[in-house]
Design an enzyme around this catalytic site. Structure first.
Site, short mmCIF file in Angstrom:
data_model
loop_
_atom_site.label_atom_id
_atom_site.label_comp_id
_atom_site.label_asym_id
_atom_site.label_seq_id
_atom_site.Cartn_x
_atom_site.Cartn_y
_atom_site.Cartn_z
N ASN A 145 31.49 51.56 44.45
CA ASN A 145 32.18 52.62 44.34
C ASN A 145 32.43 52.98 42.74
O ASN A 145 32.55 54.08 42.46
CB ASN A 145 33.66 52.09 44.94
CG ASN A 145 34.19 50.83 44.65
OD1 ASN A 145 33.29 50.06 44.01
ND2 ASN A 145 35.26 50.41 44.59
N GLU A 242 36.39 39.60 45.28
CA GLU A 242 37.42 40.63 45.20
C GLU A 242 37.01 41.45 46.31
O GLU A 242 35.87 42.13 46.35
CB GLU A 242 37.63 41.30 44.26
CG GLU A 242 38.68 42.20 43.74
CD GLU A 242 38.58 43.70 44.40
OE1 GLU A 242 38.96 43.92 45.33
OE2 GLU A 242 37.87 44.28 43.55
N CYS A 276 39.30 49.85 45.86
CA CYS A 276 39.95 48.95 46.52
C CYS A 276 41.44 48.71 46.23
O CYS A 276 41.89 48.29 47.22
CB CYS A 276 39.32 47.45 46.00
SG CYS A 276 39.29 46.99 44.37
#
Length: 469
Positions: A145, A242, A276
């Protein structure tokens, strides 16, 4: 065809695979796929470079970080073009956020590492102090991303701490990593300090399970993180994860409504929801619920659609749109595929979408979607809002919209999230800890927390003999 970067030079090995432009669906490049031999060669190159790089004074390693930052500046336009081609991200975002953050990451961690003091302790008759040693070879697995931003976020602290690295970018977004390999070579970085291999999930699995990899840093889905964790556990390798999120936004009746609507638009739809930290659950105090929903839906209709990273991910997001309808949702806006009448109709677009009316325990409200969509629900009290926000198995980020100073502090401290923004979103100070709770990850990076993860302390204690009287 893009080649791996191992031991300071290109390595053309492995079968090729195509990378598609999300905007048009057309092939933009072909890339070599790492096989077991390539992975082993990359890890061995990192291992061979490890001793000299670790022995280098931290000030010299910080100097290398500054040189890499300069190299990024020199290749700025090339990196922007590669990111846009691979991700479909907006040009303005890539020029103002993604690539500049890569520069900032190298410079910030260079300064933090070079100026960091060590601990020393005095007791009667003893003197103790700590030194930090690098972990060795670090595997860095990067998502698609924000690929360049997140790659540099991991590489800068790992390298300045004295580790060598093997990077595996996502198979969808190899372009900026390939250019970074060229930057490393042009800067004269010692061979083997940075190695970059390309490939799909199996290549990442080979890297994680390699016996000469000492630690793993990963950003991506919780499912993949769980698989990596199981593999890393066999050799008790340090991990920093993460992972996913199902982030909540709380909108209280005492907020600045204009600011809350615009901030929520940004936190839901930035990067097509493929961040995220994006908000997927929005809870609004009942007295302003109807007005907020109407204004959010109207603004969502004005948002320029952004492509999903791949056809498979587009189909996943559309499947959640269909799931929302099957679970009884009211679609306030969106819910389908936009039609442009041009080359973009071959791309991987979905409509920015706002839905309401679902149970808190619906699949739509429990599972991470990672698209330009949110569910909006009302609440009556502060306690209820906190309970709703904390009801998720995830705990990465949250936003709070209120003009009440006491409420802002009260609520933020009770939210089960690694990051809480008040009256803003996605504002980052690189010195602060970054990471999530529950299914959203393990550990924290950022500032000295990154330097702590990428190194291990050794305590040295000296007995001080007393002089004869």
């Amino acid at each position: 065809m893009l080649t791996h970067f191992i031991g300071g030079g290109p390595v053309a090995a492995g079968l090729g695979f195509p990378v598609h432009d999300p905007v048009t669906g057309t092939v933009v490049r072909h890339v070599h796929e790492a096989d077991p031999e390539v992975v082993d060669r990359a890890v061995r190159a990192a291992r061979e470079a490890s001793r000299d790089w670790a022995a280098m004074p931290v000030g010299e390693r910080a100097g290398w970080m500054r040189r890499l930052a300069e190299g990024i500046e020199e290749r700025f336009d090339d990196l922007v073009a590669a990111e846009v081609a691979d991700t479909g991200n907006p040009l303005d975002q890539t020029r103002t956020l993604d690539v500049p953050r890569g520069i900032a990451n190298f410079r910030a961690f260079a300064e933090m590492a070079a100026q960091r003091p060590e601990d020393a302790f005095h007791l009667s008759g003893t003197f103790s102090y700590t030194v930090r040693r690098p972990l060795g070879v670090v595997a860095a697995i990067i998502p698609w991303n924000l690929p360049f931003l997140l790659m540099t976020w991991k590489l800068a602290p790992a390298l300045v701490s004295g580790n060598t690295v093997v990077v595996k970018p996502s198979e969808h977004t190899p372009g900026s990593a390939a250019i970074f390999a060229e930057i490393c070579a042009a800067a004269g970085l010692p061979p083997g300090v940075v190695n970059i291999i390309f490939g799909h999930g199996p290549a990442g699995q080979l890297l994680v399970e390699h016996p000469d990899v000492n630690a793993v840093t990963f950003t991506g889905s919780t499912r993949t993180g769980s698989a990596i964790m199981r593999t890393a556990a066999q050799r008790v390798k340090p991990i920093s994860f993460e992972l996913g999120g199902k982030n909540a936004g709380l909108v209280f009746e005492d907020c600045d409504l204009d600011r809350a609507v615009e901030g929520t638009v940004r936190s839901v739809f930035t990067n097509g929801g493929q961040v995220c930290l994006c908000t997927e659950r929005v809870y609004v105090q009942r007295s302003i619920f109807e007005e907020f929903c109407a204004r959010l839906a109207a603004r969502a209709q004005e948002v320029e659609p952004q492509p999903m990273i791949s056809a498979a991910h587009r189909d996943k997001v559309l499947s959640y749109y269909a799931l929302a309808r099957s679970e009884g949702a009211k679609v306030l806006t969106g819910g389908g595929v936009p039609v442009f009448g041009d080359h973009r109709d071959g791309g991987y677009f979905v409509e920015p979408t706002v839905v309401a009316g679902l149970s808190e325990w619906s699949r739509f409200n429990r599972e991470e979607i990672f698209g330009p969509v949110c569910h909006v629900a009302p609440f009556d009290s502060e306690a209820e809002a906190i309970d709703l926000a904390n009801s998720s198995e995830y705990g990465l980020a949250a936003t709070v919209w209120t003009d009440g100073l006491d409420r802002a502090h009260r609520v933020a401290q009770r939210l089960e999230a690694g990051l809480v923004w008040i009256n803003t979103w996605y504002v980052r100070d690189l010195r602060t800890p970054f990471g999530g709770a529950k299914l959203s990850g393990i550990g924290r990076e950022g500032g000295t927390r990154s330097l702590d993860f990428y190194s291990e302390p050794t305590t040295i204690t000296i007995k001080l003999e007393q002089p004869d009287a």
